[in-house]
Design an enzyme around this catalytic site. Structure first.
Site, PDB file in Angstrom:
ATOM      1  N   VAL A  14     -30.492  37.348  13.775  1.00 11.83           N
ATOM      2  CA  VAL A  14     -30.479  38.787  14.061  1.00 11.83           C
ATOM      3  C   VAL A  14     -31.701  39.476  13.445  1.00 11.83           C
ATOM      4  O   VAL A  14     -32.375  40.284  14.106  1.00 11.83           O
ATOM      5  CB  VAL A  14     -29.168  39.446  13.556  1.00 11.83           C
ATOM      6  N   LYS A 105     -20.108  43.068  10.431  1.00 12.29           N
ATOM      7  CA  LYS A 105     -18.733  43.508  10.708  1.00 12.29           C
ATOM      8  C   LYS A 105     -17.768  43.149   9.593  1.00 12.29           C
ATOM      9  O   LYS A 105     -16.863  43.911   9.277  1.00 12.29           O
ATOM     10  CB  LYS A 105     -18.249  42.953  12.041  1.00 12.29           C
ATOM     11  N   GLU A 129     -23.903  49.882  14.979  1.00 16.90           N
ATOM     12  CA  GLU A 129     -23.682  49.537  16.394  1.00 16.90           C
ATOM     13  C   GLU A 129     -23.683  48.036  16.635  1.00 16.90           C
ATOM     14  O   GLU A 129     -22.899  47.502  17.424  1.00 16.90           O
ATOM     15  CB  GLU A 129     -24.778  50.199  17.256  1.00 16.90           C
ATOM     16  N   VAL A 132     -20.453  45.319  16.459  1.00 10.95           N
ATOM     17  CA  VAL A 132     -19.407  45.078  17.461  1.00 10.95           C
ATOM     18  C   VAL A 132     -20.022  44.861  18.836  1.00 10.95           C
ATOM     19  O   VAL A 132     -20.757  45.722  19.342  1.00 10.95           O
ATOM     20  CB  VAL A 132     -18.421  46.276  17.536  1.00 10.95           C
ATOM     21  N   ASP A 201     -13.421  37.007  13.211  1.00 10.81           N
ATOM     22  CA  ASP A 201     -14.558  37.844  13.610  1.00 10.81           C
ATOM     23  C   ASP A 201     -14.090  38.955  14.560  1.00 10.81           C
ATOM     24  O   ASP A 201     -14.470  40.123  14.398  1.00 10.81           O
ATOM     25  CB  ASP A 201     -15.620  36.954  14.283  1.00 10.81           C
ATOM     26  N   LYS A 205     -14.111  43.162  14.056  1.00 12.64           N
ATOM     27  CA  LYS A 205     -14.647  44.128  15.029  1.00 12.64           C
ATOM     28  C   LYS A 205     -13.554  45.098  15.505  1.00 12.64           C
ATOM     29  O   LYS A 205     -13.799  46.293  15.677  1.00 12.64           O
ATOM     30  CB  LYS A 205     -15.256  43.371  16.210  1.00 12.64           C
TER      31      LYS A 205
HETATM   32  N1  HSE Z   1     -20.165  35.166  16.125  1.00 14.35           N
HETATM   33  C1  HSE Z   1     -20.209  36.391  16.828  1.00 14.35           C
HETATM   34  C2  HSE Z   1     -19.770  36.157  18.269  1.00 14.35           C
HETATM   35  C3  HSE Z   1     -21.601  36.956  16.781  1.00 14.35           C
HETATM   36  O1  HSE Z   1     -19.754  35.005  18.697  1.00 14.35           O
HETATM   37  O2  HSE Z   1     -19.430  37.108  18.938  1.00 14.35           O
HETATM   38  C4  HSE Z   1     -21.692  38.359  17.266  1.00 14.35           C
HETATM   39  O3  HSE Z   1     -20.950  39.234  16.459  1.00 14.35           O
END
Ligand code: HSE
Length: 436
Positions: A14, A105, A129, A132, A201, A205
């Protein structure tokens, strides 16, 4: 106007993507922000690691504090991830009067209430931003675009890795772990990929989305979370035969009794647009009382899609640098003193429909026993199919779709059905949402 100076923590997928986009689109970004935005410093744990971005003109060090404590930096991009030492880095950046843009997140889901409160005291922005749904501007859409609505519910495919795995398994019959390894190589997966496949994850989010949708504090610990590891190929096939797709959804719904926050595999009618969101793509369906349903779709992970969201936040912060903190869009959409502590419901209070698969002896009266138990718990059957026996088994798979019922009743009914001597093993239960 003086250029805005940015420092980047983390030059991985990122961070590298953000450097590339900020550099490549610098002229266009300056036209939008009204001033130049330049990266002057960055930090990376391992300075010798190959990078996806050039660091020409950027002072790079291995100590994040070199960035955080540089008095010239206006905006710190926290792109390291994780909720450990990064929390202190973000709090220090805020204490130093820096605005923060983050894609983190887990940090915000776990510590966001404290971080946003501290940022408010310091009069700085924490923008998220990119935390999510990757490239989709869903935070802005809910926080600003839909701010005239009472949000009734939202449902999203908000983990790209999980959706990529489910899609490859369904379309190509590929092995779960092979697809996961590919997602890791492509930079989609979390550092700990169990976060992707176990729904953690997505729960991070969903915590953020629910807060900005309903004006509630961040409450990650109250999200019911179930991953995709137990989805059997046979269920994907039976669901398709009944006209449904199985997707891993994050759902937040406001009911008269409280708020449902849940992440789990879900059957969705195949005709819904969101049922056709495949690969690493994400989508969020939001139901507002005035707007009705609106659907947001885009790449949910990957270097540049996520960088797109990071850079949009940087531009927003650059535009807001001269504005009075009182007149900025609140971090969590609602004014901080207006957050409402609406109760988050326990899982047995959820109301949803179900897909059930059980293995039952093929003889008279067996299905009557099963349907009697369901009726006793006020559970109405929508469809019931008995399949051919699998392999040499004498029992047959029975598939049922139910109408919406209380999860408490379903749990009790399942326990009674599993106790029948004519039913073998456990019932496989997947929740079903029509999203109508
Ligand atoms: N590991 C997360 C996904 C990365 O696969 O959506 C993006 O938040």
């Amino acid at each position: 106007m003086k250029p805005v100076k940015v420092g980047v923590l983390g030059l991985g997928t990122v961070g590298g993507g953000a450097v590339n986009v900020l550099t490549r689109n610098a002229a266009e970004i300056a036209r939008r922000a009204g001033r130049e935005i330049i990266i002057t410093r960055a930090s990376a744990k391992d300075l010798s690691k190959p990078r996806i971005c050039s660091t020409r003109g950027i002072i790079v060090s291995s100590d994040p504090m070199d960035v955080i404590n540089d008095p010239d930096i206006d905006i710190v991009l926290e792109l390291i991830g994780g909720a450990g030492p990064v929390k202190d880095m973000v709090l220090q950046a805020i204490a130093n009067g820096k605005h923060v843009v983050t894609a983190n997140k887990s940090l915000l889901a776990l510590h966001g209430n404290e971080i946003f409160a501290t940022a408010r005291e310091q009069g700085v922005i924490v923008a998220f931003e990119a935390a999510v749904a990757g490239s989709i501007p869903i935070i802005k859409a809910i926080r600003e675009g839909l701010s005239g609505n009472q949000i009734e519910w939202l449902a999203g495919i908000i983990n790209g890795t999980g959706n990529f795995i489910l899609t490859e398994m369904r379309e190509k019959g590929r092995d779960f772990f092979a697809v996961l390894a590919e997602a890791q190589a492509l930079g989609y997966a979390e550092a700990d990929p169990t976060f992707d496949v176990e729904g953690i994850d997505a729960a991070h989010k969903l915590t953020l989305l629910a807060s900005i949708a309903f004006g509630i504090p961040l409450q990650f610990e109250k999200v019911y979370t179930e991953g995709i590891t137990k989805i059997a190929r046979i269920d994907v096939e039976y669901a398709e035969q009944l006209g449904y797709r199985i997707k891993h959804l994050g759902i937040a719904r406001k009911t008269a009794d409280g708020i449902e926050l849940r992440v789990h595999p879900t059957l969705i009618p195949e005709g819904r647009l969101i049922a056709n969101v495949n690969g690493v793509m994400n989508a969020v369906l939001v139901k507002g009382d005035a707007a009705g349903p609106s659907l947001y779709y885009g790449a949910g992970a990957g270097a540049e899609p996520t960088a797109s969201a990071v850079v949009a936040d940087v531009i927003d912060v650059a535009r807001a640098l001269t504005s009075d903190p009182e007149n900025r869009v609140p971090h969590l959409a609602f004014q901080a003193n207006q957050l409402d502590d609406i109760p988050v419901l326990a899982a047995d209070c959820f109301k949803t429909a179900y897909y059930l698969r059980l293995l039952a002896e093929d003889k008279p009266g067996v299905l009557a026993d099963v349907t009697r138990i369901l009726a006793h718990h006020h559970i109405s059957i929508e469809a019931l199919i008995q399949k051919q026996p699998l392999n040499d088994q004498t029992s047959v798979p029975v598939i049922m779709l139910t109408q919406v019922t209380a999860e408490k009743e379903m749990n009790a009914a399942i326990a009674e059905i599993e106790a029948l001597p004519t039913v073998t093993g456990q019932i496989n239960r997947i929740r079903l949402e029509t999203l109508g």
